[in-house]
Scaffold this active site. Structure first.
Site, PDB file in Angstrom:
ATOM      1  N   ASP A 532       0.935  -1.200   0.013  1.00 57.90           N
ATOM      2  CA  ASP A 532       0.048   0.004  -0.243  1.00 57.90           C
ATOM      3  C   ASP A 532       0.923   1.383  -0.031  1.00 57.90           C
ATOM      4  OD1 ASP A 532       0.614   0.743   2.930  1.00 57.90           O
ATOM      5  OD2 ASP A 532      -0.474  -1.168   3.218  1.00 57.90           O
ATOM      6  N   GLU A 612      22.517 -23.244 -16.050  1.00 49.89           N
ATOM      7  CA  GLU A 612      21.478 -22.398 -15.579  1.00 49.89           C
ATOM      8  C   GLU A 612      22.145 -21.197 -14.765  1.00 49.89           C
ATOM      9  OE1 GLU A 612      17.938 -25.101 -13.883  1.00 49.89           O
ATOM     10  OE2 GLU A 612      19.919 -25.403 -12.851  1.00 49.89           O
TER      11      GLU A 612
END
Ligand code: GLA
Length: 729
Positions: A532, A612
């Protein structure tokens, strides 16, 4: 000048680049709302106000003759209960005599350069705004209501807050303290963002109806379940068209947002602290200030509104050094090890991470007190030297020696019953008299409304932060507040605890972020449970969700982007199959989704193959290369994840001047014989030629925008692509 006042007509007009907002004092001294929408030259917009009365609407008389005047059918600038207006009120004030009457009349105004601030509450700030304060006074009692307006022209942002001042000489009680906005029309949709843990901010759109539509939280936190942000919009509004009004509450506690359509087809929006379990005493001579509401209007749909919020939040809400500095690429050990680690394991992860360009190592939950699972230890913010194989300083130095910065996790607002802090101070936790408090994740809530409790927690945190070279803090909050009761307050003040908790939290955050200005703080609440505008004032980024599955993240980041900028969204590449969904996705897709956030890694890097790791290394370079464009560019949602007729979710970030853009696509649906999807790009220069990913072919900007770009097809599940669009020489 963004604030224009006609003294004679008592007309107040706020102008931004594309918006006009107006209010006017009428003959009875009421402050009426007369216009909010597309910018027009200053004109008295009161001509559409009702000058009749409806049966069953109380009225007053104006002038000498019989001229009824119904507050109930007039758009109010701030609505109160007990003055003849039956619509949902924003302010309910219980007078010392027990009555619930408040009849506000115009008193005075002031204009100030720069944006007002609110004591003890987060709010937008800056010299690039102007402030208007209009003061109203109750007809009978010495109660003053100051309406604050902050006008940011460049973002089409108008902020509002209300301060209620009690000069009556006796205590009064607020039973509701919100902000209202009245619209002349009732044909709107309300867009809200609901969710749950691991699936936050799912867009929901509904027509408002005769009656009240509302969303909110009673959890003491803004919550995963509803976000304190909503949009009122035309029924036909979309990304590019239509009138849309955003309402963002700068607050992290229980809230309510409602839209009510009345019997005569007007709409009232109320935004603020949830009145449920709210009852606040304002003592004689005291005052109460509501949280701020940040309103952005756009006549060009949701996209423009979002871009205004993004800039305003980045530049005029987030603070601290990390507001503009590039944030470090981090690795967090949570999904890599959970509670099962020691210093050697962390250092070995840091060594691998450092080699491929990761810059910050974050040690998550489990490093303190007795904490090998989530049943104990919260509240004891002392390093567990057995697990850390020495002091915290020693571990931080070991991590620093690998070439990385070091960060740490805290959950300061919670306490385990199995902790030294709880054994010493059982009263620190919220509990109702004679009742056993309910556990959630095996923990209770620390009563942050009490200063001595905050001081205890602060002192513990300060000691840890001073004991080692710590560059980052993740501030978590993993349950909601039940058993609300503070032993420090008398029984008739228990209705203040929710708000006092948030005020206490804000005070603690202000203290710690001020005293540790070099630390990057990331807010978290089981992922995005407190995403928020309140938290963003203290911490410039929020862990968006505990769900790190890139396909689920499409929905989550899409919903989040309506109000909040990319720079605020914590986003990490994690392992596949994903720990939350078991979905298998390509590493490249996980990377591309995380680029449109803060980009980090959250897995056991020691278990990754060389291939990776090389891919992560490539991603970090690619992310850094596009960092400024992605973080500070203009964001466009080209195709959302919820459109079931579409196979790709596509978004774009473009430079404001159209000279460069980056388009990301993820195919989140699949079927055999898929036809190509063509997506129209935004914000390019129509008569200039561009290259895509440095290729030979030239594309006219106008063509990419009007004819679109074909999404490349890849024959595997969940492919993602980046299209880097640059001007050809
Ligand atoms: C919350 C956070 C996670 C992790 C755990 C640790 O769920 O969202 O990222 O920090 O707590 O307990």
């Amino acid at each position: 000048m963004s604030i224009i006042i006609n003294e004679e007509k008592k007309l107040f007009t706020l102008q931004t680049n594309s918006t006009s907002y107006q209010m006017k004092v009428d003959d009875l001294g009421l402050l009426l709302h007369t216009y909010y929408g597309k910018k027009i030259p200053v004109a008295d917009m009161s001509y559409n106000l009702n000058d009749y009365y409806l049966s069953f609407s109380p009225y007053d008389f104006i002038g000498e003759g019989w001229k009824p005047h119904s507050v109930d059918i007039l758009p109010q600038e701030i609505s109160t209960f007990g003055n003849g207006d039956f619509r949902e009120s924003a302010i309910n004030l219980r007078q010392a005599d027990g009555s619930l009457g408040l009849e506000l009349r115009y008193d005075s105004y002031t204009v100030e350069k720069g944006k007002y601030s609110l004591e003890g509450l987060p709010s937008f700030y800056g010299d690039n705004a102007e402030t208007l304060i209009v003061t109203l006074k109750d007809k009978i009692y010495d109660i003053y209501v100051h309406l604050y307006y902050g006008v940011f022209e460049e973002y089409d942002l108008i902020t509002r807050a209300v301060k209620i001042e009690n000069k009556t000489g006796e205590s009064i009680h607020l039973e509701k303290a919100m902000i209202s906005l009245d619209f002349f029309n009732g044909d709107y949709d309300l867009v809200t963002f609901h969710g749950k843990h691991m699936k936050e901010r799912m867009l929901q759109r509904n027509s408002i109806f005769y009656g009240t539509t509302s969303v909110g939280s009673t959890r003491g936190a803004s919550s995963h379940m509803q976000n304190p942000f909503a949009i009122l919009c035309d029924k036909e509004a979309n990304e590019e068209y239509g009138n849309v009004y955003g309402f963002g509450l700068v607050y992290s506690g229980s809230f309510l947002i409602s839209a009510s359509k009345s019997h005569f087809k007007d709409t009232r929006v109320n935004v603020g602290i949830n009145p449920e379990n709210f009852n606040y005493e304002v003592e004689a001579g005291g005052s109460f200030t509501t949280p701020e509401v940040a309103m952005v209007y756009s006549s060009e749909g949701f996209g423009k509104m979002s871009r205004c919020y993004h800039k305003a939040i980045r530049n005029n809400l987030c603070r601290g050094k990390c507001k503009t500095a590039r944030r470090p690429v981090l690795i967090n050990n949570w999904e890599g090890t959970y509670f099962d680690f020691n210093a050697d394991k962390l250092v070995s992860m840091a060594e691998d991470a450092s080699k491929i360009g990761i810059e910050l190592f974050v040690m998550d939950d489990g490093w303190f007190g007795k904490r090998d699972d989530d049943h104990s230890g919260l509240g004891d913010w002392k390093p567990n030297e057995r697990k850390l194989q020495g002091t915290l300083k020693k571990l931080a130095d070991r991590i620093n020696n690998t070439g990385m910065k070091f960060g740490i996790w805290f959950e300061p607002e919670c306490i385990s019953e199995d902790s030294d802090l709880y054994r010493e101070h059982p009263d620190y936790a919220f509990k109702m008299p004679n009742r056993k408090p309910s556990e959630s994740r095996n923990q209770l809530i620390v009563d942050m409304s009490r200063k001595e409790v905050r001081d205890n927690i602060y002192n513990q945190l300060e000691k840890v932060l001073n004991s080692a070279n710590i560059s980052y803090v993740k501030w978590d909050f993993n349950r909601h507040i039940s058993d609300l009761y503070s032993v420090a307050l008398p029984k008739d003040k228990q209705g203040e605890v929710f708000h006092r908790y948030i005020l206490g939290l804000y005070e603690l955050l202000e203290r710690i972020t001020t005293n540790f200005p070099d630390v990057l703080f990331e807010s978290c609440s089981g992922g995005g449970g407190r995403f928020d505008m309140g938290m963003l004032y203290y911490m410039p980024q929020v862990w968006t969700s505990d769900n790190t599955d890139p396909i689920d993240r499409l929905d989550i980041q899409y919903g989040t982007s309506f109000a909040y900028p990319v720079s605020t969204m914590g986003a990490h590449v994690s392992a596949s199959p994903n720990h939350g969904t078991a979905r298998v996705t390509p590493l490249k897709t996980r990377g591309i989704v995380a680029y449109f956030g803060t980009y980090g890694v959250e897995l056991d890097i020691n278990k990754m193959s060389d291939e990776e790791k090389t891919e992560i290394q490539r991603q970090i370079l690619e992310f850094k290369k596009h960092y400024d464009l992605i973080q500070y560019g203009e964001y466009f949602r080209l195709q959302g994840p919820f459109d079931e007729t579409k196979y790709y979710t596509v978004w774009e970030v473009a430079k404001e001047d159209g000279s460069e853009a980056i388009v990301a696509s993820v195919r989140n649906r699949n079927e055999a014989g898929l036809v190509h999807e063509i997506v129209k790009l935004k914000n390019l220069i129509p008569d200039k030629f561009y290259r895509i990913n440095g290729g030979e072919q030239l594309y006219l900007g106008g063509a990419l925008m009007e004819h679109g770009l074909k999404m490349e097809y890849d024959f595997f599940e969940y492919p993602a692509r980046l299209y880097h669009i640059t001007l050809s020489e």
